[in-house]
Design an enzyme around this catalytic site. Sequence first.
Site, PDB file in Angstrom:
ATOM      1  N   TYR A 156      16.617  29.825   8.166  1.00 30.56           N
ATOM      2  CA  TYR A 156      15.506  30.522   8.816  1.00 30.56           C
ATOM      3  C   TYR A 156      15.646  30.511  10.331  1.00 30.56           C
ATOM      4  O   TYR A 156      15.917  29.466  10.928  1.00 30.56           O
ATOM      5  CB  TYR A 156      14.179  29.850   8.458  1.00 30.56           C
ATOM      6  CG  TYR A 156      13.774  30.018   7.021  1.00 30.56           C
ATOM      7  CD1 TYR A 156      13.589  31.290   6.473  1.00 30.56           C
ATOM      8  CD2 TYR A 156      13.572  28.908   6.211  1.00 30.56           C
ATOM      9  CE1 TYR A 156      13.204  31.440   5.148  1.00 30.56           C
ATOM     10  CE2 TYR A 156      13.182  29.053   4.891  1.00 30.56           C
ATOM     11  CZ  TYR A 156      13.007  30.319   4.361  1.00 30.56           C
ATOM     12  OH  TYR A 156      12.633  30.463   3.060  1.00 30.56           O
TER      13      TYR A 156
ATOM     14  N   MET B 272      12.185  24.322   2.683  1.00 25.86           N
ATOM     15  CA  MET B 272      11.300  23.569   1.791  1.00 25.86           C
ATOM     16  C   MET B 272      12.083  22.784   0.736  1.00 25.86           C
ATOM     17  O   MET B 272      11.775  21.631   0.449  1.00 25.86           O
ATOM     18  CB  MET B 272      10.319  24.529   1.109  1.00 25.86           C
ATOM     19  CG  MET B 272       9.234  23.821   0.334  1.00 25.86           C
ATOM     20  SD  MET B 272       8.095  24.932  -0.500  1.00 25.86           S
ATOM     21  CE  MET B 272       7.145  25.594   0.843  1.00 25.86           C
TER      22      MET B 272
ATOM     23  N   ARG C  61     -10.670  -0.665  14.853  1.00 21.49           N
ATOM     24  CA  ARG C  61     -10.674   0.106  13.613  1.00 21.49           C
ATOM     25  C   ARG C  61     -11.682  -0.593  12.703  1.00 21.49           C
ATOM     26  O   ARG C  61     -12.867  -0.537  12.968  1.00 21.49           O
ATOM     27  CB  ARG C  61      -9.250   0.170  13.025  1.00 21.49           C
ATOM     28  CG  ARG C  61      -9.080   1.192  11.933  1.00 21.49           C
ATOM     29  CD  ARG C  61      -7.615   1.363  11.498  1.00 21.49           C
ATOM     30  NE  ARG C  61      -7.015   0.136  10.951  1.00 21.49           N
ATOM     31  CZ  ARG C  61      -5.788   0.076  10.442  1.00 21.49           C
ATOM     32  NH1 ARG C  61      -5.020   1.163  10.432  1.00 21.49           N
ATOM     33  NH2 ARG C  61      -5.304  -1.046   9.959  1.00 21.49           N
TER      34      ARG C  61
ATOM     35  N   LYS D 292       0.849  -1.208   0.000  1.00 20.66           N
ATOM     36  CA  LYS D 292       0.000   0.000   0.000  1.00 20.66           C
ATOM     37  C   LYS D 292       0.880   1.252   0.000  1.00 20.66           C
ATOM     38  O   LYS D 292       2.093   1.160   0.208  1.00 20.66           O
ATOM     39  CB  LYS D 292      -0.906  -0.026   1.234  1.00 20.66           C
ATOM     40  CG  LYS D 292      -0.148  -0.032   2.558  1.00 20.66           C
ATOM     41  CD  LYS D 292      -1.074  -0.310   3.735  1.00 20.66           C
ATOM     42  CE  LYS D 292      -0.271  -0.379   5.021  1.00 20.66           C
ATOM     43  NZ  LYS D 292      -1.082  -0.845   6.156  1.00 20.66           N
TER      44      LYS D 292
HETATM   45  C1  LIG Z   1      -0.337  -1.870   6.721  1.00 21.45           C
HETATM   46  C2  LIG Z   1      -0.906  -3.140   7.174  1.00 21.45           C
HETATM   47  C3  LIG Z   1      -0.100  -4.272   7.358  1.00 21.45           C
HETATM   48  C4  LIG Z   1       1.410  -4.254   7.235  1.00 21.45           C
HETATM   49  O1  LIG Z   1       1.964  -3.678   8.407  1.00 21.45           O
HETATM   50  P1  LIG Z   1       3.549  -3.638   8.663  1.00 21.45           P
HETATM   51  O2  LIG Z   1       3.647  -3.226  10.092  1.00 21.45           O
HETATM   52  O3  LIG Z   1       4.106  -2.611   7.750  1.00 21.45           O
HETATM   53  O4  LIG Z   1       4.079  -4.986   8.402  1.00 21.45           O
HETATM   54  C5  LIG Z   1      -0.734  -5.459   7.672  1.00 21.45           C
HETATM   55  N1  LIG Z   1      -2.073  -5.520   7.827  1.00 21.45           N
HETATM   56  C6  LIG Z   1      -2.875  -4.437   7.690  1.00 21.45           C
HETATM   57  C7  LIG Z   1      -4.339  -4.579   7.883  1.00 21.45           C
HETATM   58  C8  LIG Z   1      -2.315  -3.215   7.377  1.00 21.45           C
HETATM   59  O5  LIG Z   1      -3.111  -2.150   7.258  1.00 21.45           O
END
Ligand SMILES: *Cc1c(COP(=O)(O)O)cnc(C)c1O
Length: 377
Positions: A270, A318, A138, A39
């Site tokens: 800055y 930046m 969640r 992701k």
């Molecule tokens: C992002 C995610 C993972 C992976 O987590 P890591 O700590 O990066 O290994 C696994 N399961 C779900 C549901 C996630 O959202």
Amino acid sequence: MHDPRQRAWLEVNPSAVEANTKAIKQVLSKGCELMAVVKADGYGHGAETVARAALRGGASDLGVATLDEGIQLRQASIDAPILLLGNLSSPEELSACLDWRLMPTLSTLKQAMLCQDLAEGTGSKFKVHLKVDTGMTRLGCDMKEVFSIVNTIQRFSNLNLKGVYSHLSMADGERYGKSERITSEQKRRFESVLEMLPPMKKEFCVHIANSAGTLRDPSLHYDMVRVGLALYGHSPIKDLELDLSLKPALGVKARVAFIRDVPSGVGVSYGHTFVTQRSSRLAVVGIGYADGVSRALSGQISALVNGKFLPQVGSITMDQLMLDITDYPDLKVGTIVTMLGQDGDQLISPKQWSDVSGSIPWEVLCGFKNRLPRIVI
Ligand SMILES: *Cc1c(COP(=O)(O)O)cnc(C)c1O
């Protein structure tokens, strides 16, 4: 096309991801599959690149957060099973899921019924995973609903239940104390859910472990683990018992854009938060917070050149930041510095940044912006 390595860039090493996948697979029990979590554009590494590398290393499935992330992988002709870890509720999104052969995460009976209806008459079975909340609070259905939702899904002719899963909330914490307690409690709850399901089990896989869960306790592996951070070469736990020699897959590089010599007592950047204490040589490097080097790191990090650590001084701006190179005066305009990642035997890890900025390695990795070209090495 001009050389993208002119100002600042990311270097992604897919062989590291492949090697990390293999190393993690070796500690899984026989038959336990690995879902590569790619992701957020593969934690900033480029989703397609890392997905292919992880599949070469033995991953069976891919995990993404959003519908678009899943579609992108399909458009890149990646054929592996893809689970969407986020929640889709609209018929449009779920129907796109079916079209692109992406597996949605379901948390309610209502979603299951919608999927059943959407698949009606299409000739395809809708593959889905059901999520149960065991303490993350969640996504996921309540534990007491699992039995009836699973039963219903299995009666629905258009649905194919591929997995039942949950998510750990604290597996990356200290090995003892609260995180151990909460993780065991989540495991106990997950198993109590699984115990309700035996007659129908085997037809789907069950999974709960993220990287931390995978590395801290083999009893959390079940049929599959969902690995993100560790795939990219970073351990989420300090006192890890498994020595996997994970290889960092990302390098953040930038060039010296300008060099100036200043006397003692001169304010830099800055706010003049840094004032030279001696006659100094400063290198201005073409990377800043708009590229993902957080301003919260100002004056507290170093960059690597030829295995030497050069202190960053003054506020990170930046587009640029300053290094004090008084002790290494032979740097030139155009010299490449490593802001993050490996340089020779030395390494600057995302953890080093996040410890300073009050963040976490995950956020550091997905914080690099599109302005940085990504080069696959
Ligand atoms: C992002 C995610 C993972 C992976 O987590 P890591 O700590 O990066 O290994 C696994 N399961 C779900 C549901 C996630 O959202």
